[in-house]
Design a protein around this motif. Structure first.
Motif, PDB file in Angstrom:
ATOM      1  N   UNK A   1       0.845  -1.193   0.000  1.00 11.11           N
ATOM      2  CA  UNK A   1       0.000   0.000   0.000  1.00 11.11           C
ATOM      3  C   UNK A   1       0.881   1.243   0.000  1.00 11.11           C
ATOM      4  N   UNK A   2       0.880   2.029  -1.065  1.00 18.02           N
ATOM      5  CA  UNK A   2       1.824   3.158  -1.150  1.00 18.02           C
ATOM      6  C   UNK A   2       1.487   4.300  -0.201  1.00 18.02           C
ATOM      7  N   UNK A   3       0.196   4.477   0.139  1.00 19.19           N
ATOM      8  CA  UNK A   3      -0.187   5.616   0.970  1.00 19.19           C
ATOM      9  C   UNK A   3      -0.247   5.276   2.458  1.00 19.19           C
ATOM     10  N   UNK A   4       0.159   4.053   2.835  1.00 19.95           N
ATOM     11  CA  UNK A   4       0.104   3.666   4.244  1.00 19.95           C
ATOM     12  C   UNK A   4       0.994   4.551   5.123  1.00 19.95           C
ATOM     13  N   UNK A   5       2.215   4.913   4.723  1.00 21.28           N
ATOM     14  CA  UNK A   5       3.002   5.828   5.581  1.00 21.28           C
ATOM     15  C   UNK A   5       2.320   7.168   5.797  1.00 21.28           C
ATOM     16  N   UNK A   6       1.654   7.690   4.735  1.00 18.90           N
ATOM     17  CA  UNK A   6       0.942   8.965   4.890  1.00 18.90           C
ATOM     18  C   UNK A   6      -0.237   8.822   5.840  1.00 18.90           C
ATOM     19  N   UNK A   7      -0.904   7.689   5.778  1.00 18.24           N
ATOM     20  CA  UNK A   7      -2.058   7.445   6.640  1.00 18.24           C
ATOM     21  C   UNK A   7      -1.641   7.292   8.105  1.00 18.24           C
ATOM     22  N   UNK A   8      -0.521   6.609   8.338  1.00 20.12           N
ATOM     23  CA  UNK A   8      -0.139   6.278   9.721  1.00 20.12           C
ATOM     24  C   UNK A   8       0.740   7.344  10.364  1.00 20.12           C
ATOM     25  N   UNK A   9       1.355   8.223   9.573  1.00 22.13           N
ATOM     26  CA  UNK A   9       2.336   9.153  10.134  1.00 22.13           C
ATOM     27  C   UNK A   9       1.774  10.054  11.237  1.00 22.13           C
ATOM     28  N   UNK A  10       0.611  10.679  11.068  1.00 24.43           N
ATOM     29  CA  UNK A  10       0.132  11.548  12.162  1.00 24.43           C
ATOM     30  C   UNK A  10      -0.102  10.798  13.460  1.00 24.43           C
ATOM     31  N   UNK A  11      -0.577   9.563  13.386  1.00 23.50           N
ATOM     32  CA  UNK A  11      -0.788   8.780  14.599  1.00 23.50           C
ATOM     33  C   UNK A  11       0.540   8.355  15.216  1.00 23.50           C
ATOM     34  N   UNK A  12       1.541   8.035  14.345  1.00 20.46           N
ATOM     35  CA  UNK A  12       2.863   7.686  14.858  1.00 20.46           C
ATOM     36  C   UNK A  12       3.480   8.864  15.585  1.00 20.46           C
TER      37      UNK A  12
END
Length: 978
Positions: free
Chosen positions: A409-420
């Motif tokens: 999934x290419x957009x997974x880092x963008x999706x998870x970054x704010x929560x990380x």
């Protein structure tokens, strides 16, 4: 050696022999050394790490140093006078403030970035003045507890910068060794329970608000040396004085600490009608003598009585959350204030999402390591903070290990970054929040993988078409699809277009509502931004707009979302398509397979193939680079060798020039030295000439005297030599006679042996011939009996002739001996007369004798070979004769058996065979047998004569050989003469 565990790095403190200090930073995952940090001149006794994990403070007795953990470089250094000394320097939790405590009880607060002094705490009252040794701060950073060599505890309010309470411990507590607040998941960081370790080894836990002793661990018999509390406040680990490690369960020690917080809605009741006394206003501290005085103004003191909610049992059970919260009440509170309190937000989110906190399952995912899809995450997303990058990499790897689709999934880092970024200090909560978000608010996102979720985007487009057709038509006119105005907002969960506070406020509402609320937020964002969007005409402008922050009030957007949720028809409402909220399961995480598995498998296979090809390419490139490095290294070595050779050549040239100069100097010195030598030589020659003349004269005189002496000696020697020569000649004569006798004796022995050998050969020949004659006569006895007498007579005559020959031979030998004696006597006389001449020619004579001896030996060997050949010929001649005799014997036997048959035929046949088999012998006559026998006897006589002559020749040759041997042994000239 001290050890401090940060979220990602473990810090080790150790001393060396020179008392200098260093910090060792190790990576907890790879167990690799990250950095060495040096700078302290004395022992470091404390380390404090900032909440972000970016900075650390190390404290020694004379200095405190601030380190940047991203670069592992020292940022600032605090130096003080030696007379003051540092007690402790540390970060306040959840704050950017540094608190420094010195040995003179002064406490300062500093801003971390600018190191600006924010405030200083006042001095404690003289009635309870103690030297601070140990400190503890609550998790929210508002209360500071300090203690020392006293049973008093000072509690400071850091917001008001004043001492608000003094707690007196029991009288048996004389000194406090350690302080630590007990964390509680329900107090939002405002810890109420303080653990106090005293000098008696007992750790007492007291409530700082009620001043009540809750429980204690340790005893006088089994005291505690040091103790630490887990981050969640569930366990207490203590090292006992006897060396054992005890772990205590806080839940088992007390049940009051884990109670849920009181309801947020509080009811203020009226005061009773009776008048309050002063004893009702004052707060007494039950555990000590020190009491807290009441405030002077009664108007500022309010009594809060919490009233129980009598309608709690009538609410819907579905609204009750696991931590004692009610979802409907939270929604009412959210609509009233627009967001949750910052202090309680994380706790409320965890309750709303119903996170199971599956530590074991999450640990199994983390233990699988970094997923191959995120090994090079830093190249694609260059995050400055290394800690944040590691947490993001771990979270994404755990998601990829949980479900295979997330690795592609290419957009997974963008999706998870704010929560990380929000939960970087608690990776378990971060993972479960993202997983819950994907399961509920990302429903049906992966049905068209790897394409964007067309079905979700269609829902958004339908809602937008219903509420704002003009804006949708504007998008259509400029070729702007939902993948441009909706998908960038969804894949980044609005983190690109909102600030941190706006984003937190938005997700307070998203997590508190149905999963369709996120889709409605996208529509509301576009509607609220319709004015600038309608002015955009280029596609690049649209792209820029949905990837950057805009001047927009998030409260208006949230209000519009709630409006859309209410007025949107059910047939196009996303709520009808999306399911309700489903929490993660307890123990194990649910299986996530809501995606086209064949596409993911194919992509996984292709990526694996590409990865293998890339690895092969990297290996080949590494090989080529290694070869190139070797070639470069070889080139560098060759260049260095050539340079070295050039330097050697230049040095050799310089040395040669120096040698030439030295040689020229040496030549000049040699020339000067040669001139001096010539002068000295001339003087020496002159002196030597004078000495030589003197020496020659002296030598001449000595020679004359020596010649006179030699003449006298020669005369004497000549006389002695003549006498000795006469004696020598006599001795020589005697020796020659003795040798002569020995030679004669040897010759006699040799002659006897030769004669004996000849006789033995003759006897053997005679026996052989007799046997043959006997056999022959036996054959012809019936026919030739009359010739026996004649044959015997002939044999006797032959024997006599042989004897006469032998006698004659002996006489010849005797005459030879007499002649040899005569010649020997003549030789003696000749030797006596020619002694001097023979001495000069002795060498020539000896060589001639040696040559003659060699010739004689060669002649003897030739004769021996001739004798052997004669014997072989005799043997060959005997063989036919034996064959003839055997055949005749067999014929005679046959004739004896048949005397009257074929007698004549056999006789004629035998005569022909005899005549043909012996062509060189006598022929048998057919006329008479007497003539045949006479012919055989005459032939045998001739053979015997020839044999006798051969024997005489052999004897003579043997005698000559013996004479030559005697001559070579004696080496006398008279033998040569003989």
């Amino acid at each position: 050696m001290w050890l401090l565990m940060a979220p990602e790095i473990v810090y080790l403190l150790g001393t060396i022999k020179e008392i200098s200090m260093f910090l060792t930073c190790m990576e907890t995952v790879t167990k690799e050394l990250v950095s060495w940090m040096r700078g302290h001149d004395s022992s470091v006794f404390s380390i404090s790490v900032h909440a972000s994990g970016r900075y650390a403070i190390t404290t020694s007795s004379d200095t405190a140093q601030l380190w940047d953990l991203d670069t592992f470089q020292r940022k600032r250094k605090l130096n003080i006078r030696q007379s003051v000394g540092i007690q402790k320097v540390f970060f306040l939790p959840l704050s950017n403030t540094i608190l420094s405590c010195f040995k003179d009880n002064s406490i300062f607060a500093w801003e971390c970035d600018t190191l600006f002094c924010k405030y200083q705490l006042p001095a404690p009252p003289e009635s309870s003045s103690i030297l601070y040794k140990v400190f503890a701060v609550t998790r929210d950073g508002r209360i500071l507890a300090a203690g020392g060599k006293s049973n008093h505890l000072h509690l400071w309010c850091l917001e008001a910068t004043q001492l608000f309470r003094i707690i007196q411990m029991p009288t048996k507590v004389r000194a406090i060794r350690h302080l630590e607040f007990l964390p509680d998941s329900f107090d939002a960081g405002s810890n109420q329970v303080l653990g106090v370790l005293s000098q008696d080894g007992i750790m007492r836990f007291v409530n700082i608000q009620t001043c009540k002793l809750l429980f204690e661990i340790g005893s006088l018999d089994e005291g505690i040396s040091s103790s630490v509390i887990s981050p969640h406040g569930r366990y207490i680990a203590s090292i006992m004085e006897n060396g054992s490690l005890n772990i205590y369960s806080v839940q088992a020690l007390t049940h009051e600490i884990n109670k849920p917080p009181p309801p947020l809605v509080k009811v203020i009741e009226d005061l009773p009608k009776h008048k309050l006394s002063s004893s009702d206003i004052k707060m007494k501290i039950t555990s000590g003598k020190v009491q807290q005085l009441a405030k002077s103004k009664e108007s500022k003191i309010q009594t809060r009585i919490l009233k129980q909610d009598l309608m709690g049992n009538c609410e819907n059970k579905e609204s009750e959350l696991s931590d004692g919260l009610n979802k409907k009440r939270l929604q009412i509170l959210l609509k009233g204030y627009g967001e949750y309190p910052t202090k309680y937000r994380m706790f409320i989110w965890r309750s709303l999402l119903q996170l199971p906190e599956n530590h074991t399952a999450f640990s199994s995912l983390i233990d699988k390591g970094t997923h191959v899809a995120f090994l090079n995450l830093q190249k694609k997303y260059p995050i400055k903070s290394r800690k944040l990058l590691r947490v993001l990499q771990r979270t994404l790897s755990a998601l990829a290990h949980w479900s295979a689709i997330f690795s592609d999934t290419p957009y997974l880092p963008l999706l998870a970054f704010p929560f990380v970024k929000l939960f970087q200090n608690n990776q378990l909560i971060c993972f479960e929040v993202v997983a819950t978000l994907i399961i509920n608010w990302c429903q049906y996102w992966f049905e068209y993988f790897p394409n964007p979720p067309i079905n979700i985007l269609s829902m958004i487009e339908n809602v937008l078409a219903f509420h704002d057709k003009e804006l949708l038509q504007h998008f259509i006119d400029h070729d702007v699809t939902s993948q441009l105005y909706a998908w960038p907002l969804l894949e980044t969960v609005f983190s690109e277009v909102l600030t941190r506070e706006e984003w937190l406020k938005l997700f307070d509402n998203i997590f508190s509502n149905h999963p369709s609320f996120l889709l409605m937020t996208v529509v509301a964002y576009n509607i609220c931004c319709r004015v600038p969007l309608l002015h955009c005409t280029f596609k690049d402008d649209f792209e820029y707009f949905f990837h950057h922050r805009n001047n927009l009030d998030i409260s208006v957007v949230i209000k519009e979302v709630y409006h859309l949720m209410e007025v949107t028809p059910a047939n196009i409402h996303p709520k009808s398509e999306l399911g309700v909220f489903v929490a993660l399961t307890k123990g194990q995480y649910p299986v996530f397979n809501q995606y086209p598995k064949f596409i993911v498998d194919y992509q996984t296979q292709e990526q694996e193939r590409i990865r293998n090809d890339e690895l092969d390419y990297l290996r080949e490139r590494q090989t080529v680079e290694d070869m190139q490095a070797e070639v470069d290294q070889q080139g560098m070595e060759d260049e260095a060798w050539y340079q070295k050779q050039e330097l050697l050549r230049k040095a050799e040239k310089t040395r040669r020039e120096m040698l030439l100069q030295e040689e020229e100097k040496v030549v000049e010195q040699q020339q000067r030295l040669a001139a001096v030598k010539r002068e000295l030589k001339i003087k020496e020659i002159q002196l030597q000439d004078a000495a030589r003349r003197h020496f020659l004269k002296l030598q001449q005189d000595q020679r004359e005297m020596e010649l006179q002496r030699l003449d006298d000696a020669i005369v004497q020697m000549r006389d002695r030599e003549i006498a000795s020569r006469a004696k020598d000649l006599e001795m020589r004569h005697l020796e020659l006679e003795t040798q002569n006798r020995v030679h004669e004796k040897n010759l006699t022995k040799n002659h006897e042996s030769v004669v004996k050998e000849i006789q033995e050969d003759a006897d053997a020949s005679r026996q052989k011939v007799g046997l043959e004659d006997h056999m022959f006569h036996k054959l012809i006895e019936p026919e030739q009996t009359w010739s026996k007498k004649t044959q015997k007579l002939i044999e006797d005559n032959l024997e006599k002739a042989e004897q006469a020959c032998l006698n004659t031979d002996w006489k010849i030998q005797t005459l030879h001996k007499q002649r040899a004696g005569l010649h020997r006597s003549a030789g003696y006389r000749e030797v006596a007369t020619l002694l001097q001449k023979n001495r000069r020619k002795e060498t020539e004579v000896l060589s001639a004798v040696m040559e003659e001896d060699a010739k004689k030996w060669k002649e003897a060997e030739e004769k021996e070979l001739h004798l052997r050949s004669e014997k072989k010929a005799s043997a060959l001649s005997d063989a036919p004769r034996k064959w003839f005799l055997k055949r005749e014997m067999s014929t005679g036997l046959e004739c004896a058996e048949n005397p009257f048959i074929q007698a004549e035929a056999h006789r004629l046949q035998n005569e022909r065979a005899a005549s043909s088999s012996f062509p060189g012998t006598s022929q048998l006559s057919d006329i008479s047998e007497t003539d045949s026998s006479a012919q055989i006897s005459l032939n045998r006589k001739t053979e015997w004569d020839s044999m006798e002559q051969n024997l005489i020749k052999k004897v003579r040759a043997l005698r000559q050989r013996l004479i030559a041997q005697a001559r070579s042994r004696g080496q006398t000239p008279h033998l040569v003469a003989t």
